[in-house]
Enzyme design. Structure first.
Site, PDB file in Angstrom:
ATOM      1  N   SER A 183     -26.059  -8.575 -10.100  1.00  0.00           N
ATOM      2  CA  SER A 183     -25.996  -8.404 -11.556  1.00  0.00           C
ATOM      3  C   SER A 183     -27.319  -7.865 -12.097  1.00  0.00           C
ATOM      4  O   SER A 183     -27.333  -7.041 -13.009  1.00  0.00           O
ATOM      5  CB  SER A 183     -25.602  -9.709 -12.241  1.00  0.00           C
ATOM      6  OG  SER A 183     -26.588 -10.698 -12.063  1.00  0.00           O
ATOM      7  N   LYS A 184     -28.434  -8.326 -11.522  1.00  0.00           N
ATOM      8  CA  LYS A 184     -29.735  -7.793 -11.955  1.00  0.00           C
ATOM      9  C   LYS A 184     -29.855  -6.313 -11.603  1.00  0.00           C
ATOM     10  O   LYS A 184     -30.327  -5.512 -12.406  1.00  0.00           O
ATOM     11  CB  LYS A 184     -30.878  -8.584 -11.311  1.00  0.00           C
ATOM     12  CG  LYS A 184     -31.077  -9.948 -11.929  1.00  0.00           C
ATOM     13  CD  LYS A 184     -32.310 -10.623 -11.406  1.00  0.00           C
ATOM     14  CE  LYS A 184     -33.517  -9.901 -11.843  1.00  0.00           C
ATOM     15  NZ  LYS A 184     -34.569 -10.610 -12.465  1.00  0.00           N
ATOM     16  N   ALA A 188     -24.477 -12.779  -6.102  1.00  0.00           N
ATOM     17  CA  ALA A 188     -23.988 -12.274  -7.384  1.00  0.00           C
ATOM     18  C   ALA A 188     -25.134 -12.102  -8.376  1.00  0.00           C
ATOM     19  O   ALA A 188     -25.150 -11.144  -9.155  1.00  0.00           O
ATOM     20  CB  ALA A 188     -22.926 -13.215  -7.945  1.00  0.00           C
ATOM     21  N   TYR A 189     -26.103 -13.013  -8.341  1.00  0.00           N
ATOM     22  CA  TYR A 189     -27.244 -12.920  -9.255  1.00  0.00           C
ATOM     23  C   TYR A 189     -28.027 -11.628  -9.004  1.00  0.00           C
ATOM     24  O   TYR A 189     -28.333 -10.882  -9.930  1.00  0.00           O
ATOM     25  CB  TYR A 189     -28.147 -14.145  -9.081  1.00  0.00           C
ATOM     26  CG  TYR A 189     -29.399 -14.090  -9.920  1.00  0.00           C
ATOM     27  CD1 TYR A 189     -29.340 -14.328 -11.289  1.00  0.00           C
ATOM     28  CD2 TYR A 189     -30.632 -13.812  -9.344  1.00  0.00           C
ATOM     29  CE1 TYR A 189     -30.475 -14.284 -12.069  1.00  0.00           C
ATOM     30  CE2 TYR A 189     -31.781 -13.762 -10.120  1.00  0.00           C
ATOM     31  CZ  TYR A 189     -31.702 -13.997 -11.482  1.00  0.00           C
ATOM     32  OH  TYR A 189     -32.833 -13.945 -12.241  1.00  0.00           O
ATOM     33  N   GLY A 190     -28.339 -11.360  -7.751  1.00  0.00           N
ATOM     34  CA  GLY A 190     -29.080 -10.151  -7.398  1.00  0.00           C
ATOM     35  C   GLY A 190     -28.312  -8.889  -7.746  1.00  0.00           C
ATOM     36  O   GLY A 190     -28.882  -7.911  -8.239  1.00  0.00           O
TER      37      GLY A 190
END
Length: 106
Positions: A6-7, A2-4
């Site tokens: 979102s970036k 999810a972090y990747g």
């Protein structure tokens, strides 16, 4: 994951918005910092762990250091100034060159 995602979404949003607003002479850029030495570290880690963490994190950066808040502030000041009047759709990576590394070496 999810972090990747979102970036990546923020990067695409920056470029799409820059393209949409360019005819109105509105510039859209973003800043993508790496590890920045902030007060957060002192709140998230024991004091004795901060320096070793920052030293080990710096290993992945070709500049062999982590960023300082004032370095991010100067980059943002440039982007909002008239000095960057021909700059739009840029994702400015402030990571000491980490994106250049294909391997981690001490």
């Amino acid at each position: 994951m999810a972090y990747g995602m979102s970036k990546a979404a923020l990067d695409l949003f920056t470029k799409s918005l820059a393209l949409d607003l360019a005819p109105k002479q509105v510039r859209v850029n973003s800043v993508s910092p790496g590890i920045i030495e902030t007060e957060v570290f002192s709140k998230l880690m024991p004091k004795e762990a901060i320096t070793p963490f920052l030293e080990s994190a710096a290993v992945v950066y070709p500049l062999r250091k982590v960023g300082k808040p004032e370095e991010v502030a100067k980059a943002i000041a440039f982007l909002v100034s008239s000095e960057s009047s021909f700059t739009t759709g840029v994702i400015l990576q402030l990571d000491g060159g980490a994106q250049l590394n294909t391997k981690v070496s001490p």
